[in-house]
Design a protein around this motif. Structure first.
Motif, PDB file in Angstrom:
ATOM      1  N   GLY A   1       0.832  -1.201   0.000  1.00  0.00           N
ATOM      2  CA  GLY A   1       0.000   0.000   0.000  1.00  0.00           C
ATOM      3  C   GLY A   1       0.868   1.253   0.000  1.00  0.00           C
ATOM      4  O   GLY A   1       2.099   1.192  -0.089  1.00  0.00           O
ATOM      5  N   TYR A   2       0.206   2.382   0.112  1.00  0.00           N
ATOM      6  CA  TYR A   2       0.909   3.663   0.055  1.00  0.00           C
ATOM      7  C   TYR A   2       1.888   3.816   1.221  1.00  0.00           C
ATOM      8  O   TYR A   2       3.000   4.285   1.042  1.00  0.00           O
ATOM      9  CB  TYR A   2      -0.083   4.828   0.081  1.00  0.00           C
ATOM     10  N   VAL A   3       1.464   3.384   2.403  1.00  0.00           N
ATOM     11  CA  VAL A   3       2.299   3.552   3.593  1.00  0.00           C
ATOM     12  C   VAL A   3       3.521   2.632   3.518  1.00  0.00           C
ATOM     13  O   VAL A   3       4.626   3.021   3.909  1.00  0.00           O
ATOM     14  CB  VAL A   3       1.473   3.300   4.870  1.00  0.00           C
ATOM     15  N   ARG A   4       3.341   1.431   2.998  1.00  0.00           N
ATOM     16  CA  ARG A   4       4.484   0.505   2.867  1.00  0.00           C
ATOM     17  C   ARG A   4       5.493   1.054   1.853  1.00  0.00           C
ATOM     18  O   ARG A   4       6.704   0.999   2.063  1.00  0.00           O
ATOM     19  CB  ARG A   4       3.979  -0.869   2.443  1.00  0.00           C
ATOM     20  N   ILE A   5       4.999   1.583   0.739  1.00  0.00           N
ATOM     21  CA  ILE A   5       5.886   2.197  -0.248  1.00  0.00           C
ATOM     22  C   ILE A   5       6.597   3.394   0.371  1.00  0.00           C
ATOM     23  O   ILE A   5       7.795   3.610   0.153  1.00  0.00           O
ATOM     24  CB  ILE A   5       5.104   2.596  -1.520  1.00  0.00           C
ATOM     25  N   GLN A   6       5.870   4.163   1.186  1.00  0.00           N
ATOM     26  CA  GLN A   6       6.472   5.307   1.869  1.00  0.00           C
ATOM     27  C   GLN A   6       7.612   4.842   2.781  1.00  0.00           C
ATOM     28  O   GLN A   6       8.677   5.452   2.816  1.00  0.00           O
ATOM     29  CB  GLN A   6       5.413   6.033   2.687  1.00  0.00           C
ATOM     30  N   GLY A   7       7.410   3.751   3.505  1.00  0.00           N
ATOM     31  CA  GLY A   7       8.442   3.223   4.381  1.00  0.00           C
ATOM     32  C   GLY A   7       9.675   2.762   3.617  1.00  0.00           C
ATOM     33  O   GLY A   7      10.810   3.001   4.035  1.00  0.00           O
ATOM     34  N   GLU A   8       9.457   2.088   2.496  1.00  0.00           N
ATOM     35  CA  GLU A   8      10.585   1.642   1.688  1.00  0.00           C
ATOM     36  C   GLU A   8      11.352   2.832   1.109  1.00  0.00           C
ATOM     37  O   GLU A   8      12.581   2.822   1.042  1.00  0.00           O
ATOM     38  CB  GLU A   8      10.109   0.725   0.554  1.00  0.00           C
ATOM     39  N   LEU A   9      10.626   3.853   0.685  1.00  0.00           N
ATOM     40  CA  LEU A   9      11.292   5.050   0.162  1.00  0.00           C
ATOM     41  C   LEU A   9      12.080   5.753   1.261  1.00  0.00           C
ATOM     42  O   LEU A   9      13.166   6.273   1.017  1.00  0.00           O
ATOM     43  CB  LEU A   9      10.271   6.007  -0.448  1.00  0.00           C
ATOM     44  N   ARG A  10      11.540   5.755   2.469  1.00  0.00           N
ATOM     45  CA  ARG A  10      12.251   6.378   3.586  1.00  0.00           C
ATOM     46  C   ARG A  10      13.540   5.614   3.891  1.00  0.00           C
ATOM     47  O   ARG A  10      14.566   6.213   4.189  1.00  0.00           O
ATOM     48  CB  ARG A  10      11.357   6.430   4.819  1.00  0.00           C
ATOM     49  N   ARG A  11      13.490   4.292   3.781  1.00  0.00           N
ATOM     50  CA  ARG A  11      14.703   3.496   3.987  1.00  0.00           C
ATOM     51  C   ARG A  11      15.745   3.787   2.918  1.00  0.00           C
ATOM     52  O   ARG A  11      16.938   3.661   3.159  1.00  0.00           O
ATOM     53  CB  ARG A  11      14.368   2.005   3.988  1.00  0.00           C
ATOM     54  N   LEU A  12      15.287   4.185   1.726  1.00  0.00           N
ATOM     55  CA  LEU A  12      16.211   4.532   0.648  1.00  0.00           C
ATOM     56  C   LEU A  12      16.658   5.992   0.715  1.00  0.00           C
ATOM     57  O   LEU A  12      17.440   6.440  -0.113  1.00  0.00           O
ATOM     58  CB  LEU A  12      15.544   4.270  -0.703  1.00  0.00           C
ATOM     59  N   GLY A  13      16.108   6.750   1.677  1.00  0.00           N
ATOM     60  CA  GLY A  13      16.544   8.130   1.868  1.00  0.00           C
ATOM     61  C   GLY A  13      15.625   9.182   1.271  1.00  0.00           C
ATOM     62  O   GLY A  13      15.995  10.345   1.189  1.00  0.00           O
TER      63      GLY A  13
ATOM     64  N   ALA B   1       0.202  10.491   0.977  1.00  0.00           N
ATOM     65  CA  ALA B   1      -0.752  11.152   0.084  1.00  0.00           C
ATOM     66  C   ALA B   1      -0.107  11.516  -1.249  1.00  0.00           C
ATOM     67  O   ALA B   1      -0.746  11.436  -2.306  1.00  0.00           O
ATOM     68  CB  ALA B   1      -1.317  12.406   0.751  1.00  0.00           C
ATOM     69  N   THR B   2       1.165  11.878  -1.227  1.00  0.00           N
ATOM     70  CA  THR B   2       1.881  12.176  -2.464  1.00  0.00           C
ATOM     71  C   THR B   2       2.060  10.905  -3.287  1.00  0.00           C
ATOM     72  O   THR B   2       1.898  10.923  -4.508  1.00  0.00           O
ATOM     73  CB  THR B   2       3.256  12.799  -2.150  1.00  0.00           C
ATOM     74  N   ILE B   3       2.352   9.799  -2.631  1.00  0.00           N
ATOM     75  CA  ILE B   3       2.487   8.517  -3.324  1.00  0.00           C
ATOM     76  C   ILE B   3       1.156   8.133  -3.950  1.00  0.00           C
ATOM     77  O   ILE B   3       1.103   7.694  -5.105  1.00  0.00           O
ATOM     78  CB  ILE B   3       2.995   7.435  -2.352  1.00  0.00           C
ATOM     79  N   ARG B   4       0.072   8.323  -3.212  1.00  0.00           N
ATOM     80  CA  ARG B   4      -1.261   8.028  -3.751  1.00  0.00           C
ATOM     81  C   ARG B   4      -1.535   8.882  -4.986  1.00  0.00           C
ATOM     82  O   ARG B   4      -2.032   8.390  -6.001  1.00  0.00           O
ATOM     83  CB  ARG B   4      -2.321   8.277  -2.681  1.00  0.00           C
ATOM     84  N   ARG B   5      -1.180  10.160  -4.927  1.00  0.00           N
ATOM     85  CA  ARG B   5      -1.400  11.068  -6.055  1.00  0.00           C
ATOM     86  C   ARG B   5      -0.591  10.643  -7.279  1.00  0.00           C
ATOM     87  O   ARG B   5      -1.099  10.625  -8.406  1.00  0.00           O
ATOM     88  CB  ARG B   5      -1.044  12.494  -5.632  1.00  0.00           C
ATOM     89  N   VAL B   6       0.672  10.257  -7.063  1.00  0.00           N
ATOM     90  CA  VAL B   6       1.531   9.828  -8.173  1.00  0.00           C
ATOM     91  C   VAL B   6       0.968   8.566  -8.822  1.00  0.00           C
ATOM     92  O   VAL B   6       0.892   8.464 -10.054  1.00  0.00           O
ATOM     93  CB  VAL B   6       2.980   9.596  -7.684  1.00  0.00           C
ATOM     94  N   LEU B   7       0.560   7.593  -8.005  1.00  0.00           N
ATOM     95  CA  LEU B   7       0.035   6.339  -8.551  1.00  0.00           C
ATOM     96  C   LEU B   7      -1.294   6.558  -9.269  1.00  0.00           C
ATOM     97  O   LEU B   7      -1.563   5.931 -10.297  1.00  0.00           O
ATOM     98  CB  LEU B   7      -0.121   5.305  -7.440  1.00  0.00           C
ATOM     99  N   ARG B   8      -2.111   7.450  -8.742  1.00  0.00           N
ATOM    100  CA  ARG B   8      -3.390   7.738  -9.387  1.00  0.00           C
ATOM    101  C   ARG B   8      -3.179   8.395 -10.751  1.00  0.00           C
ATOM    102  O   ARG B   8      -3.838   8.053 -11.726  1.00  0.00           O
ATOM    103  CB  ARG B   8      -4.241   8.641  -8.490  1.00  0.00           C
TER     104      ARG B   8
ATOM    105  N   LEU C   1      -2.234   3.635 -11.845  1.00  0.00           N
ATOM    106  CA  LEU C   1      -2.117   2.444 -11.002  1.00  0.00           C
ATOM    107  C   LEU C   1      -3.148   2.509  -9.887  1.00  0.00           C
ATOM    108  O   LEU C   1      -3.203   3.489  -9.154  1.00  0.00           O
ATOM    109  CB  LEU C   1      -0.710   2.353 -10.412  1.00  0.00           C
ATOM    110  N   PRO C   2      -3.968   1.475  -9.735  1.00  0.00           N
ATOM    111  CA  PRO C   2      -5.001   1.493  -8.684  1.00  0.00           C
ATOM    112  C   PRO C   2      -4.401   1.254  -7.309  1.00  0.00           C
ATOM    113  O   PRO C   2      -3.216   0.928  -7.187  1.00  0.00           O
ATOM    114  CB  PRO C   2      -5.918   0.337  -9.105  1.00  0.00           C
ATOM    115  N   PRO C   3      -5.215   1.377  -6.250  1.00  0.00           N
ATOM    116  CA  PRO C   3      -4.737   1.091  -4.887  1.00  0.00           C
ATOM    117  C   PRO C   3      -4.285  -0.366  -4.745  1.00  0.00           C
ATOM    118  O   PRO C   3      -4.592  -1.215  -5.580  1.00  0.00           O
ATOM    119  CB  PRO C   3      -5.950   1.375  -4.011  1.00  0.00           C
TER     120      PRO C   3
END
Length: 141
Positions: free
Chosen positions: A67-79, A85-92, A96-98
């Motif tokens: 989901g959006y929060v998991r992708i956010q966590g992985e991106l945070r681990r990558l710096g 909400a920004t990830i949701r906007r980009v995917l929309r 790409l659906p939820p």
């Protein structure tokens, strides 16, 4: 306003004023003129870098159950610090659906798609079977 307050000062202090009553009015006029001459600020935040957008799309396509929060966590681990909400906007925007809808598009019903080659067996119990420790009476004290 200062000139109105200055009228209430004792005469001895009124003689030692540093500014005339019209000076604060002039300062205020200059302030208003300066305020309305300023150009308005830009329209919000700058857009995300194209590399970041591509990384978000890649993570969502390669991991459809995330989901959006998991992708956010992985991106945070990558710096990268990006809001969910920004990830949701980009995917929309990229079509790409939820996560639940992305995960259901995956062909998990095909054999071997889940990574295991064996079929799981189900065990059926009789309808009224209970463990023996539940059926034995407890001694009363």
């Amino acid at each position: 306003m200062l000139s109105a307050l200055a009228r209430h000062l004792p005469p001895a202090l009124r003689r030692h004023r540093l500014v005339t009553p019209g000076t604060p009015l002039t300062w205020h006029r200059r302030l208003v003129r300066w305020k309305w001459r300023q150009t308005p600020a830009g329209p919000g935040r700058p857009p995300l870098a194209e590399e970041t957008v591509a990384l978000i799309q890649r993570l969502a396509r390669e991991n459809p159950a995330w989901g959006y929060v998991r992708i956010q966590g992985e991106l945070r681990r990558l710096g990268h610090r990006i809001a969910a909400a920004t990830i949701r906007r980009v995917l929309r925007r990229s079509g790409l659906p939820p996560a639940p809808q992305r995960a259901s598009r995956q062909a998990w019903r095909e054999p071997g798609a889940s990574g295991s080659s064996s079929v799981t067996e189900t065990v059926s119990l009789p309808p009224h079977s209970m463990p023996s420790w539940l059926t034995t009476a407890q001694p009363s004290s």
